[in-house]
Design an enzyme around this catalytic site. Structure first.
Site, PDB file in Angstrom:
ATOM      1  N   TRP A   1       0.914  -1.272   0.066  1.00 16.52           N
ATOM      2  CA  TRP A   1       0.089  -0.146  -0.118  1.00 16.52           C
ATOM      3  C   TRP A   1       0.764   1.242  -0.051  1.00 16.52           C
ATOM      4  O   TRP A   1       0.348   2.502  -0.359  1.00 16.52           O
ATOM      5  CB  TRP A   1      -0.956  -0.015   1.408  1.00 16.52           C
ATOM      6  CG  TRP A   1      -0.134   0.195   2.584  1.00 16.52           C
ATOM      7  CD1 TRP A   1       1.007  -0.300   2.924  1.00 16.52           C
ATOM      8  CD2 TRP A   1      -0.456   1.298   3.674  1.00 16.52           C
ATOM      9  NE1 TRP A   1       1.220   0.118   4.044  1.00 16.52           N
ATOM     10  CE2 TRP A   1       0.314   1.047   4.613  1.00 16.52           C
ATOM     11  CE3 TRP A   1      -1.711   2.018   3.728  1.00 16.52           C
ATOM     12  CZ2 TRP A   1       0.336   1.919   5.871  1.00 16.52           C
ATOM     13  CZ3 TRP A   1      -1.767   3.118   4.869  1.00 16.52           C
ATOM     14  CH2 TRP A   1      -0.831   2.800   5.788  1.00 16.52           C
ATOM     15  N   ASP A   2       1.940   1.231   0.312  1.00 21.41           N
ATOM     16  CA  ASP A   2       3.122   2.151   0.291  1.00 21.41           C
ATOM     17  C   ASP A   2       2.878   3.044  -1.267  1.00 21.41           C
ATOM     18  O   ASP A   2       2.870   4.271  -1.066  1.00 21.41           O
ATOM     19  CB  ASP A   2       4.752   1.840   0.118  1.00 21.41           C
ATOM     20  CG  ASP A   2       5.100   0.772   1.526  1.00 21.41           C
ATOM     21  OD1 ASP A   2       3.947  -0.025   1.874  1.00 21.41           O
ATOM     22  OD2 ASP A   2       6.042   0.753   1.850  1.00 21.41           O
TER      23      ASP A   2
ATOM     24  N   GLU B   1       0.730  -2.158  12.446  1.00 17.18           N
ATOM     25  CA  GLU B   1       1.060  -3.561  12.399  1.00 17.18           C
ATOM     26  C   GLU B   1       1.371  -4.017  13.749  1.00 17.18           C
ATOM     27  O   GLU B   1       1.584  -5.295  14.073  1.00 17.18           O
ATOM     28  CB  GLU B   1       2.053  -3.778  11.373  1.00 17.18           C
ATOM     29  CG  GLU B   1       1.757  -3.651   9.972  1.00 17.18           C
ATOM     30  CD  GLU B   1       2.734  -4.198   9.054  1.00 17.18           C
ATOM     31  OE1 GLU B   1       3.869  -4.633   9.272  1.00 17.18           O
ATOM     32  OE2 GLU B   1       2.293  -4.189   7.500  1.00 17.18           O
TER      33      GLU B   1
ATOM     34  N   LYS C   1       3.080   0.886  15.931  1.00 16.56           N
ATOM     35  CA  LYS C   1       4.304   1.036  14.925  1.00 16.56           C
ATOM     36  C   LYS C   1       4.502   2.233  14.100  1.00 16.56           C
ATOM     37  O   LYS C   1       5.509   2.830  13.819  1.00 16.56           O
ATOM     38  CB  LYS C   1       4.171  -0.213  13.879  1.00 16.56           C
ATOM     39  CG  LYS C   1       5.471  -0.500  13.150  1.00 16.56           C
ATOM     40  CD  LYS C   1       5.275  -1.944  12.335  1.00 16.56           C
ATOM     41  CE  LYS C   1       6.556  -2.110  11.380  1.00 16.56           C
ATOM     42  NZ  LYS C   1       6.070  -3.127  10.517  1.00 16.56           N
ATOM     43  N   GLN C   2       3.089   2.666  13.702  1.00 21.40           N
ATOM     44  CA  GLN C   2       2.792   3.756  12.907  1.00 21.40           C
ATOM     45  C   GLN C   2       1.374   4.497  13.006  1.00 21.40           C
ATOM     46  O   GLN C   2       0.592   3.862  13.648  1.00 21.40           O
ATOM     47  CB  GLN C   2       3.155   3.306  11.542  1.00 21.40           C
ATOM     48  CG  GLN C   2       2.063   2.379  10.956  1.00 21.40           C
ATOM     49  CD  GLN C   2       2.783   1.249  10.131  1.00 21.40           C
ATOM     50  OE1 GLN C   2       3.050   0.241  10.450  1.00 21.40           O
ATOM     51  NE2 GLN C   2       2.649   1.550   8.783  1.00 21.40           N
TER      52      GLN C   2
HETATM   53  C1  BGC Z   1       5.203  -1.181   7.662  1.00 22.80           C
HETATM   54  C2  BGC Z   1       3.949  -1.647   6.412  1.00 22.80           C
HETATM   55  C3  BGC Z   1       4.864  -1.093   4.891  1.00 22.80           C
HETATM   56  C4  BGC Z   1       5.938  -2.212   4.873  1.00 22.80           C
HETATM   57  C5  BGC Z   1       6.625  -1.888   3.686  1.00 22.80           C
HETATM   58  C6  BGC Z   1       6.211  -2.131   7.320  1.00 22.80           C
HETATM   59  O1  BGC Z   1       7.149  -2.077   8.095  1.00 22.80           O
HETATM   60  O2  BGC Z   1       4.730  -1.443   8.681  1.00 22.80           O
HETATM   61  O3  BGC Z   1       3.087  -0.480   6.524  1.00 22.80           O
HETATM   62  O4  BGC Z   1       3.840  -1.442   4.283  1.00 22.80           O
HETATM   63  O5  BGC Z   1       6.733  -2.157   5.866  1.00 22.80           O
HETATM   64  O6  BGC Z   1       7.290  -0.793   3.622  1.00 22.80           O
END
Ligand code: BGC
Length: 781
Positions: free
Chosen positions: A369-370, A498, A610-611
């Site tokens: 989804w990035d 996550e 995490k984010q």
């Molecule tokens: C992030 C995800 C991301 C992935 C790839 C993960 O560490 O939590 O949101 O899509 O990295 O960049």
């Protein structure tokens, strides 16, 4: 908590990245920083002459976007619907090799003596140049200059120009230019951010050959049924007297050129390289096309390719450049990020942009989804045609997404959390398939694309299918739950954060699904009215009925949108606030990133992120929330966010800016703007962080530039940091190109292309006419 910033590694320069000395310790990292790519193929910054340093200090890497091998995903305890087949972007034949022999001695930076060393990436020229003055162990001194270009204009082409000048001798020199097919991917199973599970050699050489100055090698994968050819053509400049020898081995072809070199004369070996895969053409054609490409390039000459590269970049920078006056470090950081985004992005509608671009093997070259949420906006507002190609890629995956939905017992389409060619490749479903929000993320990107370009043809001919099939999926996934007031709930999902998994009613997911359902309903009705034939066509293809469309609206209208009255914030999901809260400050620093130090069960047990999740939602659907709500939620979630994902700081910077947390805005921005250049997370060796790079653009444009795009409206509320004298960037929107130039005294909006357009400046509606429009605070001059 805001982490400290790192010490800069490279001198601050506006358009260049400069490495002034060679060292084994930094070699691996610099191979990523100086990696070159063109969206089709990528080459790490490996030395042409080879590298004899210890294991673990280099990764020889050449990648073709979307060229992969498949492998079984082995689960000690499997389960129905688990992703079965992984895809890994392959490290393909190494064609960068040009060995140099001075007499009998091989040019090698780890032998002899280095009198001068410099490597420069020039982001205007799109070229990496290395200059070395080297003394061989026996005392022969040469000046070596190597230029490498991975052509942005001719995506199947790379060129290297290798020059040598004897300084204190006249004698024999030999170049050995090779393609080496004995390559493999790095194997890493503990940290997905590093490599893949693919073990051993994958590519089998099926043809190889050399003839005079040319050489080629064709290889095929074992399971994915893909093949490719790499071809080279070399030319020697500087003498007519030389000897060419070809050496064809099982997996390696060499063209050796030997000649007598005179003191103080320059000799150049130009090498033209091409890759074609069976995804580009019939597999019987790859060799022919690759050879044609290198022959054409050689006829055109290195200089022409060099010039084309500069022209391509000139046009890119004319659209995309961001100028920051007053902070050289940031100026360099932001340009570096944009440059790498351009290098990484697939522009053909069949490939996309991998989490680590084409610079490394972390995350196996997968697209996430990035691309849709973080990266697409950068292209949308600077190079909308690239944004379109990214969405076209999603359209091309629709059948795979339909199959996946079916496999999981759902209607419609479910996009894979991570993939190259369509199937779900995430082996850990709680932070993979359960991130259903990917469906709405893609629709969000499409909606923004349509709003910003008015490209209704694309929407009606392609995009609408994505929107309808995903809406259909949401309606099927959720349910009206009596104890939740009969609201439409979406249970057992994972949101963007996550560190919290498999929860009910993740706010981000529900809001985004609501948007998806509403958009589907609106488009269906609009199409019925405006393009009835097109509507009929898609309706009969998808077997769409009016009742179903009405059910989308019902689900959207009744969507359960979490809210906590006690705390007056949006809870991340139904259970989040009932977990123990642990702030980042309470966790010892050596525990980060938590994913490498804590079992997921422990992570999931806490309110720890995490984010951004709720905060990302508030940014994406900004018009739905007041500034007070934003502040309350920011204050709640910031202390518990680890930023263990590189996607995190940019969003915090943007929102901190809006709330007025100026210092935080700046610090978060520093974390993201120079994340890779300063190797903030000590892992740039594994590849760039493409989403964070794009996030830094958003942090400038949406944060300091204060740009927001609400439906059909462009808003600006600039907030220039104190230390900056000027910020300037361009925005393409609805056929216009507007340059925005902000100083502390005034804001100047210059209409560079297109008709006058109304925008919002602070909360005031302003007409931007052709030429310069000077605005001061709320006042128009
Ligand atoms: C992030 C995800 C991301 C992935 C790839 C993960 O560490 O939590 O949101 O899509 O990295 O960049």
């Amino acid at each position: 908590m805001v982490k400290k910033t790192k010490k800069p590694i490279y001198p601050f320069e506006d358009w260049t990245i400069r490495e002034t000395e060679f060292s084994i310790e930094t070699n691996y990292r610099n191979e990523t920083i100086f990696a070159q790519a063109n969206g089709y193929m990528g080459m790490r910054g490996n030395f042409e002459e080879g590298y004899s340093g210890p294991d673990g200090t280099s990764l020889k890497g050449t990648y073709i976007n979307g060229f992969y091998e498949i492998h079984d995903i082995i689960y000690p305890e499997g389960g129905y619907g688990f992703a079965k087949t992984g895809q890994t972007m392959l490290n393909v034949a190494d064609s960068k090799i040009i060995e140099l022999y001075v007499g009998e001695e091989k040019f090698d930076l780890l032998k002899g003596k280095i009198h001068f060393y410099e490597r420069v990436l020039d982001m205007k020229k799109g070229c990496v140049e290395r200059k070395i003055k080297w003394e061989s162990p026996s005392g022969k001194i040469v000046n070596v200059k190597i230029k490498r270009i991975v052509s942005l204009q001719r995506q199947h082409l790379a060129v290297i120009s290798f020059s040598v000048e004897p300084i204190n001798f006249t004698g024999n020199i030999k170049f050995v230019s090779a393609i080496d097919g004995d390559v493999r991917n790095i194997t890493e199973s503990e940290d997905v951010r590093v490599g893949s599970n693919l073990k051993g050699r994958v590519l089998e050489t099926v043809e190889r050959g050399a003839n005079d100055f040319e050489g080629w090698i064709s290889q095929k994968t074992q399971k994915s049924n893909l093949s490719y050819t790499c071809a080279m053509k070399n030319e020697l400049i500087g003498t007519e007297k030389y000897e060419v020898l070809n050496n064809v081995k099982e997996d390696r072809v060499e063209v050796a050129v030997a000649f007598k070199a005179e003191k103080n004369r320059v000799y150049i070996l130009n090498k033209f390289i091409s890759y074609y895969t069976s995804k580009d053409c019939d597999k019987s054609e790859t060799m022919k096309l690759a050879l044609e490409e290198v022959r054409r390039a050689q006829e055109d000459g290195f200089c022409k390719i060099e010039k084309e590269q500069e022209e391509f970049l000139q046009s890119f920078w004319e659209d995309a450049d961001v100028v920051i006056e007053g902070d050289k470090a940031l100026q360099q950081g932001i340009r570096f990020n944009m440059f790498h985004l351009l290098q990484s992005v697939g522009r053909d509608g069949k490939t996309n942009i991998a989490a680590k671009g084409l610079t490394g093997e972390g995350y196996e070259g997968h697209y996430f989804w990035d691309s849709d949420i973080y990266i697409l906006p950068f292209f949308l507002y600077t190079k909308p045609e690239i944004a379109k190609a990214l969405i076209m890629y999603r359209y091309n995956l629709l059948d795979a997404a339909r199959n996946r939905a079916k496999e999981l017992g759902h209607k419609g389409a479910l996009y894979p959390w991570r993939t190259i060619d369509g199937p779900e490749c995430s082996a850990y479903f709680p932070a993979g398939t359960a991130q259903y929000h990917i469906n709405a993320d893609i629709v969000y990107a499409l909606k923004r694309y349509v709003e910003a370009t008015n490209d209704l043809d694309f929407l009606y001919d392609y995009g609408c299918e994505i929107v309808f099939e995903t809406a259909r999926f949401w309606e099927d996934l959720g349910a009206y739950i009596p104890l939740k007031g009969n609201k439409f709930c979406i249970n057992t999902v994972t949101g963007p954060d996550e560190y919290t998994a498999l929860v009910d009613n993740n706010a981000y997911t529900n809001y985004m699904a609501k948007m998806n359902l509403e958009y589907a309903y609106d488009i269906a009705n609009k199409m019925k009215k405006e393009v009835p034939e097109k509507y009929q066509k898609v309706a009969s293809k998808l077997n769409l009925k009016d009742e179903e469309i009405a059910s989308w609206k019902r689900a959207a209208d009744n969507m359960y949108l979490p809210y906590s009255e006690e705390l007056d914030i949006i809870p991340q999901d139904d259970s989040f606030l009932y977990k123990e809260r642990i702030t980042v400050d309470e966790i010892p620093e050596d525990q980060f990133p938590l994913l490498l130090h804590w079992h997921y069960l422990n992570i999931y047990r806490y309110q720890i992120c995490k984010q951004p999740d709720v905060l990302l939602l508030m940014f994406l659907q900004r018009e739905k929330f007041t500034i007070e709500q934003l502040k309350k939620n920011f204050d709640y979630y910031e202390p518990i966010t680890t930023h263990d994902s590189s996607l995190s700081p940019a969003i915090f910077s943007i929102l901190a800016n809006e709330i007025g947390y100026t210092d935080k805005a700046y610090k978060y921005f520093m974390m993201t703007a120079r994340m890779d250049l300063d190797d903030y997370n000590d892992n740039v060796k594994d590849g760039i962080h493409a989403a964070a790079m794009a996030g830094s653009w958003s942090a400038v444009v949406n944060g300091f530039g204060g740009m927001r795009v609400y439906t059909d409206e462009l808003h600006f509320t600039p907030r220039l940091p104190e230390g900056w004298k000027m910020l300037s960037f361009n925005v393409k929107y609805k056929g216009r190109k507007i340059n925005v130039k902000l100083t502390h005294e005034e804001s100047v909006f210059t209409l560079l292309e297109g008709e006058p357009i109304e925008i919002f400046y602070f909360d005031r509606r302003v007409l931007i006419k052709s030429g310069e429009n000077i605005l001061k605070g709320y006042e128009e001059k």
